[in-house]
Enzyme design. Structure first.
Site, mmCIF file in Angstrom:
data_model
loop_
_atom_site.group_PDB
_atom_site.id
_atom_site.type_symbol
_atom_site.label_atom_id
_atom_site.label_comp_id
_atom_site.label_asym_id
_atom_site.label_seq_id
_atom_site.Cartn_x
_atom_site.Cartn_y
_atom_site.Cartn_z
ATOM 1 N N LYS A 161 -25.487 -13.584 -26.917
ATOM 2 C CA LYS A 161 -24.387 -14.506 -27.207
ATOM 3 C C LYS A 161 -24.945 -15.919 -27.373
ATOM 4 C CE LYS A 161 -21.125 -11.205 -25.626
ATOM 5 N NZ LYS A 161 -20.516 -10.504 -24.533
ATOM 6 N N SER A 211 -14.347 -12.656 -20.578
ATOM 7 C CA SER A 211 -14.663 -12.626 -22.003
ATOM 8 C C SER A 211 -13.473 -12.873 -22.913
ATOM 9 C CB SER A 211 -15.332 -11.303 -22.361
ATOM 10 O OG SER A 211 -14.561 -10.211 -21.898
ATOM 11 N N HIS A 244 -21.068 -14.763 -21.083
ATOM 12 C CA HIS A 244 -20.540 -15.891 -21.865
ATOM 13 C C HIS A 244 -20.942 -17.243 -21.284
ATOM 14 C CE1 HIS A 244 -18.222 -13.440 -24.596
ATOM 15 N NE2 HIS A 244 -17.950 -12.670 -23.563
HETATM 16 C C1 LIG Z 1 -20.396 -9.062 -24.391
HETATM 17 C C2 LIG Z 1 -20.359 -8.769 -22.948
HETATM 18 C C3 LIG Z 1 -21.206 -7.810 -22.401
HETATM 19 C C4 LIG Z 1 -22.060 -6.926 -23.245
HETATM 20 O O1 LIG Z 1 -23.168 -7.609 -23.749
HETATM 21 P P1 LIG Z 1 -23.848 -7.077 -25.083
HETATM 22 O O2 LIG Z 1 -25.172 -7.719 -25.081
HETATM 23 O O3 LIG Z 1 -22.972 -7.497 -26.214
HETATM 24 O O4 LIG Z 1 -23.929 -5.590 -24.955
HETATM 25 C C5 LIG Z 1 -21.212 -7.657 -21.036
HETATM 26 N N1 LIG Z 1 -20.402 -8.386 -20.247
HETATM 27 C C6 LIG Z 1 -19.555 -9.306 -20.752
HETATM 28 C C7 LIG Z 1 -18.694 -10.092 -19.823
HETATM 29 C C8 LIG Z 1 -19.495 -9.507 -22.123
HETATM 30 O O5 LIG Z 1 -18.628 -10.382 -22.636
#
Ligand SMILES: *Cc1c(COP(=O)(O)O)cnc(C)c1O
Length: 404
Positions: free
Chosen positions: A238, A181, A209
């Site tokens: 995302k 991330s 991502h």
């Molecule tokens: C953002 C993220 C999450 C969490 O997801 P949300 O839907 O924002 O709670 C989990 N794993 C990774 C690698 C992330 O970047």
């Protein structure tokens, strides 16, 4: 005033302030998108994970609007009580089909999914092998699972293999981000999957991502590489522009998770209108590869531009890091970009390892090449702040950061 929690809060804030790690909130005055309004001013936004611009997409919004009128707003209870709706089940079928899995189960967020999966599958006597740069939600899930946690050096399959040989256990599972991330680099999923198959380990891949971004269908890095993990987590929050997440895998896995994942069992279901919106977003991703095409055009252009500035850059994902070192430098660089109308948030510990504070640039399909040129021009000035690295991989900092 004078009450214990208030005093504790003031103490803790003082500590953060002294370390240059105090954060603040900033409300957007516009929808999410490549251009946003904050504090009465317009910025080109390079800090959103809304990679495809679906958070403010007309078809997605229309699906949400219709579903609110049909289902109402709140879901009223946990899925297991009366919070389950046809909209949830329909999205789960669409997700399973998208991921080529037998079944899928929704969670309220990616965080809730990772915590729920790890704690449902593993317990005392089990071992989870976790990449040193995994997301905080995987780290917290490992803790809650009460399994032994073995952190392996970032993307280092040979080191992992040695650790696997050294750590027997009842059930053993490798957990990794697909796209990391903060650095935006990719996990070596072929090699990890081969090792897991040979040694009889489970494999959990977090596609947060990569969902909507990678793969011919947009299903993620596993799709792109033809890897089939037994547990695939993807997010609706995302690339798909909504909120929530899913776990795709076998029907038995789905059934176990809705029986045992505490983050699902003890939490009100994601609203049905959000399910309908996410299903529309999924349809947009599948029907319109040009969304991904525009994003990847921007990824190539920015990577080339960064290299031109002497910043090493990959083309693995929509995330780029310009590592600046100390938190103050990242904050100052961000402030200077902001004065030029460019919003690139500084990322500091504990989100990244100490000494790797950085500008994290996230691209959108909606950025124009002119937006990228403006960013590169501004960065070339900001980089004069002193020597910097590329997508700094903090893997040498062996202790796992508190949270990422
Ligand atoms: C953002 C993220 C999450 C969490 O997801 P949300 O839907 O924002 O709670 C989990 N794993 C990774 C690698 C992330 O970047």
């Amino acid at each position: 005033m004078g009450l214990p929690a208030d005093a504790w809060a003031r103490d803790e804030l003082g500590v953060l302030e002294a370390k240059g790690l105090k954060r603040h909130l900033e409300p957007l005055e516009s929808p999410q998108g490549p251009r946003i309004r904050v504090g009465g001013r317009e910025y080109v936004n390079f800090s959103s994970n809304d990679y495809l611009g679906l958070a403010n997409d007309e078809q997605v919004k229309e699906a949400a609007r219709e579903a609110v009128l049909r289902h109402g707003v709140g879901s009223g209870a946990s899925r297991l009580i009366v919070g389950d709706t046809t909209a949830h089940q329909s999205l789960e079928r669409a997700v399973a089909d998208f991921e080529g899995a037998e079944a899928a189960l929704l969670f309220n967020s990616g965080y809730a999914a990772n915590v729920g999966v790890l704690s449902a599958l593993l317990g005392p006597g089990d071992v989870v092998f976790s990449d040193a740069l995994n997301h905080a939600s995987l780290i917290d899930g490992c803790r809650l699972a009460k399994a032994a946690v073995v952190v392996y050096p970032h993307r280092d399959v040979a080191a992992l293999e040695a650790l696997v040989a050294a750590h027997p256990g009842r059930r053993r599972l490798v957990a990794t981000d697909a796209v990391f991330s903060m650095d935006g680099d990719r996990a070596p999923l072929h090699e990890l999957s081969g090792l897991c198959r040979r040694e009889g380990l489970g494999l959990l891949v977090d596609e947060a991502h990569a969902t909507g971004v990678l793969g011919a269908r947009g299903a993620g890095l596993c799709e792109a590489l033809g890897v089939r993990p037994d547990v695939l987590m993807g997010t609706l929050s995302k690339g798909l522009g909504c909120v929530g997440a899913y776990v795709a895998g076998s029907a038995a896995l789905r059934e176990l998770l809705f029986n045992k994942s505490r983050s699902l069992v003890f939490s009100t279901a994601i609203p049905p209108a959000m399910c309908a919106a996410a299903e529309a977003a999924l349809s947009r991703v599948r029907a319109d590869p040009s969304l991904r095409g525009a994003l990847w055009r921007n990824i190539s252009a920015l990577a080339a531009g960064l290299r031109g500035l002497g910043v090493p850059a990959h083309e693995d994902s929509a995330i780029f890091s310009v590592v600046l070192g100390e938190p103050e430098r990242a904050v100052e660089a961000s402030r200077r970009l902001r004065a030029l109308g460019l919003l690139v948030k500084p990322i500091r510990p504990p989100t990244v390892p100490v000494g790797t504070s950085r500008l994290r640039i996230a691209l959108s399909a909606g950025h124009s090449l002119e937006d990228l040129d403006r960013l590169l021009g501004a960065l070339s000035e900001v980089i004069c702040l002193g020597p910097i690295g590329g997508e700094g991989r903090g893997e040498d900092k062996s202790p796992q950061p508190e949270a990422r």
